[in-house]
Design a protein around this motif. Structure first.
Motif, PDB file in Angstrom:
ATOM      1  N   LEU A  34       0.293  -3.589 -11.225  1.00 32.96           N
ATOM      2  CA  LEU A  34       0.882  -2.261 -10.445  1.00 32.96           C
ATOM      3  C   LEU A  34       2.414  -2.850  -9.772  1.00 32.96           C
ATOM      4  N   PRO A  35       3.282  -2.085  -9.593  1.00 34.62           N
ATOM      5  CA  PRO A  35       4.662  -2.452  -9.079  1.00 34.62           C
ATOM      6  C   PRO A  35       4.475  -3.596  -7.877  1.00 34.62           C
ATOM      7  N   GLY A  36       4.842  -4.529  -8.218  1.00 34.13           N
ATOM      8  CA  GLY A  36       5.136  -5.544  -7.051  1.00 34.13           C
ATOM      9  C   GLY A  36       3.790  -6.381  -6.815  1.00 34.13           C
ATOM     10  N   VAL A  37       2.531  -6.047  -7.371  1.00 32.23           N
ATOM     11  CA  VAL A  37       1.274  -6.867  -7.063  1.00 32.23           C
ATOM     12  C   VAL A  37       0.290  -6.644  -8.291  1.00 32.23           C
ATOM     13  N   THR A  38      -0.490  -7.603  -8.318  1.00 33.14           N
ATOM     14  CA  THR A  38      -1.555  -7.601  -9.323  1.00 33.14           C
ATOM     15  C   THR A  38      -2.819  -7.652  -8.716  1.00 33.14           C
ATOM     16  N   LEU A  39      -3.782  -6.594  -9.043  1.00 34.81           N
ATOM     17  CA  LEU A  39      -5.033  -6.796  -8.162  1.00 34.81           C
ATOM     18  C   LEU A  39      -6.215  -7.007  -8.979  1.00 34.81           C
ATOM     19  N   THR A  40      -7.110  -7.832  -8.453  1.00 35.63           N
ATOM     20  CA  THR A  40      -8.513  -8.109  -9.024  1.00 35.63           C
ATOM     21  C   THR A  40      -9.348  -7.254  -8.642  1.00 35.63           C
ATOM     22  N   VAL A  41      -9.977  -6.416  -9.384  1.00 36.75           N
ATOM     23  CA  VAL A  41     -10.956  -5.294  -8.884  1.00 36.75           C
ATOM     24  C   VAL A  41     -12.366  -5.708  -9.336  1.00 36.75           C
ATOM     25  N   ARG A  42     -13.318  -5.803  -8.666  1.00 38.18           N
ATOM     26  CA  ARG A  42     -14.786  -5.950  -8.735  1.00 38.18           C
ATOM     27  C   ARG A  42     -15.352  -4.798  -8.766  1.00 38.18           C
ATOM     28  N   SER A  43     -16.301  -4.412  -9.757  1.00 44.33           N
ATOM     29  CA  SER A  43     -16.919  -3.182  -9.967  1.00 44.33           C
ATOM     30  C   SER A  43     -18.347  -3.300 -10.259  1.00 44.33           C
ATOM     31  N   ARG A  44     -19.112  -2.130 -10.201  1.00 43.19           N
ATOM     32  CA  ARG A  44     -20.441  -1.981 -10.727  1.00 43.19           C
ATOM     33  C   ARG A  44     -20.397  -0.895 -11.707  1.00 43.19           C
ATOM     34  N   PRO A  45     -20.892  -1.117 -12.928  1.00 43.81           N
ATOM     35  CA  PRO A  45     -21.070   0.055 -13.700  1.00 43.81           C
ATOM     36  C   PRO A  45     -21.951   1.405 -13.096  1.00 43.81           C
ATOM     37  N   PRO A  46     -21.452   2.529 -13.120  1.00 45.31           N
ATOM     38  CA  PRO A  46     -22.139   3.526 -12.311  1.00 45.31           C
ATOM     39  C   PRO A  46     -23.565   3.790 -12.829  1.00 45.31           C
ATOM     40  N   ALA A  47     -24.445   3.934 -11.995  1.00 42.90           N
ATOM     41  CA  ALA A  47     -25.750   4.343 -12.637  1.00 42.90           C
ATOM     42  C   ALA A  47     -26.344   5.447 -13.296  1.00 42.90           C
ATOM     43  N   ARG A  48     -25.340   6.231 -13.142  1.00 44.63           N
ATOM     44  CA  ARG A  48     -25.415   7.520 -13.908  1.00 44.63           C
ATOM     45  C   ARG A  48     -23.980   8.318 -13.787  1.00 44.63           C
ATOM     46  N   GLU A  49     -23.809   9.234 -14.669  1.00 44.43           N
ATOM     47  CA  GLU A  49     -22.680  10.176 -14.763  1.00 44.43           C
ATOM     48  C   GLU A  49     -22.309  10.932 -13.487  1.00 44.43           C
ATOM     49  N   GLY A  50     -21.174  11.170 -13.029  1.00 42.17           N
ATOM     50  CA  GLY A  50     -20.899  12.118 -12.123  1.00 42.17           C
ATOM     51  C   GLY A  50     -21.062  11.468 -10.711  1.00 42.17           C
ATOM     52  N   LEU A  51     -21.070  10.316 -10.433  1.00 39.45           N
ATOM     53  CA  LEU A  51     -21.168   9.483  -9.003  1.00 39.45           C
ATOM     54  C   LEU A  51     -19.606   9.644  -8.498  1.00 39.45           C
ATOM     55  N   GLU A  52     -19.685  10.013  -7.291  1.00 38.67           N
ATOM     56  CA  GLU A  52     -18.357   9.892  -6.482  1.00 38.67           C
ATOM     57  C   GLU A  52     -18.004   8.378  -6.445  1.00 38.67           C
ATOM     58  N   PRO A  53     -16.628   8.115  -6.546  1.00 41.80           N
ATOM     59  CA  PRO A  53     -16.078   6.741  -6.640  1.00 41.80           C
ATOM     60  C   PRO A  53     -16.107   6.279  -5.041  1.00 41.80           C
ATOM     61  N   ALA A  54     -16.261   4.963  -4.839  1.00 43.64           N
ATOM     62  CA  ALA A  54     -15.974   4.265  -3.576  1.00 43.64           C
ATOM     63  C   ALA A  54     -15.282   3.252  -3.907  1.00 43.64           C
ATOM     64  N   LEU A  55     -14.213   2.867  -2.795  1.00 43.38           N
ATOM     65  CA  LEU A  55     -13.665   1.460  -2.721  1.00 43.38           C
ATOM     66  C   LEU A  55     -13.742   0.665  -1.547  1.00 43.38           C
ATOM     67  N   TYR A  56     -13.811  -0.607  -1.436  1.00 40.25           N
ATOM     68  CA  TYR A  56     -14.038  -1.536  -0.487  1.00 40.25           C
ATOM     69  C   TYR A  56     -12.903  -2.571  -0.131  1.00 40.25           C
ATOM     70  N   VAL A  57     -12.587  -2.758   0.830  1.00 40.97           N
ATOM     71  CA  VAL A  57     -11.344  -3.477   1.251  1.00 40.97           C
ATOM     72  C   VAL A  57     -11.993  -4.426   2.339  1.00 40.97           C
ATOM     73  N   HIS A  58     -11.689  -5.919   1.875  1.00 42.08           N
ATOM     74  CA  HIS A  58     -12.453  -6.847   2.728  1.00 42.08           C
ATOM     75  C   HIS A  58     -11.363  -7.265   3.960  1.00 42.08           C
ATOM     76  N   GLY A  59     -11.973  -8.152   4.579  1.00 39.16           N
ATOM     77  CA  GLY A  59     -10.918  -8.656   5.888  1.00 39.16           C
ATOM     78  C   GLY A  59     -10.228  -9.881   5.623  1.00 39.16           C
ATOM     79  N   LEU A  60      -9.690 -10.330   6.695  1.00 39.43           N
ATOM     80  CA  LEU A  60      -8.680 -11.643   6.652  1.00 39.43           C
ATOM     81  C   LEU A  60      -9.547 -12.903   5.998  1.00 39.43           C
ATOM     82  N   GLY A  61      -8.898 -13.410   5.094  1.00 36.26           N
ATOM     83  CA  GLY A  61      -9.697 -14.637   4.563  1.00 36.26           C
ATOM     84  C   GLY A  61     -11.034 -14.258   3.608  1.00 36.26           C
TER      85      GLY A  61
END
Length: 325
Positions: A34-61
């Motif tokens: 992305l502009p100015g940053v590169t992010l590593t993204v951990r994901s789990r393949p959706p169990a089925r089609e049509g599931l709403e997306p979720a994004l998780y953001v960790h804490g310090l350290g």
């Protein structure tokens, strides 16, 4: 260079290759430029089609691995992705060295805009809770629901047990601490972090402890490890001093998304007394208090947190489907 500046770190292109990051069964890792940053993204393949997306953001350290247990329990409920914030996990440092709450929030927003995944069910723990609060306040179109586990929101009376963490953000302290602890083993460091973050360190399984040691050994080899920790701590402390529309509590008041707040009774970093203030501040909130949990309830009591998340998502869907809801 002034005495308050931190030494620069090597360009990402010349950083040494570290040990491979652990990927749990059912997970995948990818990097997104992305502009100015590169992010590593951990994901789990959706169990089925049509599931709403979720994004998780960790804490310090922390890293995206902090969410693995909860992500697995929410298979079939949401399509889960967790980011490593710039300079943490397997994400390289940001190009401009900016680790402020605003910069972390900007990285999350840029990612969501780039993949067109919004609105998402957004999760944040500690520092990630502050980041997620800012994202939800400034870009309500990107957030369907918000779940905050011990969010790092300003406290007038900081707990004594949280003071050493805050001191890392002061000029020179990180270098001093590095020299003071240079003979500590990774096992000793992990035991210290576990004692600080868990309500009951005995809940950490031998395998989980071993994985944490391996991850810390990997990250200690990175030349920017302490730089990222120090600058992010400084960025969090700076956010605590902001007033007006940029203050985190003021932004919490602006959050429109239904919000689940999770607080641990044995949290040594975020005061349990802040739970009631948060419940009053977030306008569409529900509160889950876990008397025996510490700072990372999603790792200590993932089943309990998952149940509360399922209820939040189900109730939100029902309200959306109801005419006039």
């Amino acid at each position: 260079m002034s005495s308050t500046e931190l030494p620069s770190v090597p360009p990402t292109s010349v950083l040494p290759k570290a040990i491979a990051v652990r990927v749990a069964e059912g997970e995948r890792l990818r990097q997104v430029g992305l502009p100015g940053v590169t992010l590593t993204v951990r994901s789990r393949p959706p169990a089925r089609e049509g599931l709403e997306p979720a994004l998780y953001v960790h804490g310090l350290g922390g890293s995206s691995q902090n969410w693995s247990a909860l992500m697995a329990l929410l298979d079939g409920v949401v399509a889960s992705e967790a980011v490593d914030l710039p300079g943490f996990g397997d994400s390289p440092p940001p190009d401009d060295g900016n680790y402020s709450i605003t910069a972390h929030a900007r990285a999350v927003i840029r990612y969501l805009d780039s993949v067109d995944r919004g609105p998402v069910h957004l999760f944040g723990n500690s520092l990630g809770g502050a980041v997620s609060t800012r994202v939800a306040a400034v870009r309500p179109d990107l957030v369907r629901t918000l779940t905050l586990v011990s969010p790092a929101l300003p406290e007038l009376r900081v707990q004594r047990t949280a003071v050493p963490t805050g001191l890392v953000g002061l000029p020179g302290v990180a270098a001093l601490f590095t020299r003071f602890t240079r003979d500590w083993t990774a096992e000793q460091r992990v035991r210290g972090v576990t004692a600080l973050c868990y309500g009951d360190p005995g809940r950490v399984s031998p395998d989980a402890f071993r994985h944490a040691v391996e991850e810390l050994e990997r990250r200690l080899r990175l030349p920017y490890f302490w730089d990222a920790m120090t600058r992010s701590t400084r960025g969090l402390l700076s956010a605590y001093t902001l007033g007006g529309q940029h203050g985190l509590w003021r932004q919490a008041e602006r959050v429109l998304a239904p919000t689940l707040l999770v607080y641990g009774g044995r949290d040594q970093l975020v005061g349990f007394r802040m739970a009631q203030r948060a419940a009053r501040t977030f306008r569409h909130s529900r509160l889950l208090t876990l008397p025996d949990a510490g700072h990372v309830a999603m790792m200590e009591y993932p089943e309990t947190v998952a149940t509360a998340v399922r209820e939040l998502i189900a109730d939100t869907a029902t309200a959306t489907d109801t005419p006039g809801g």
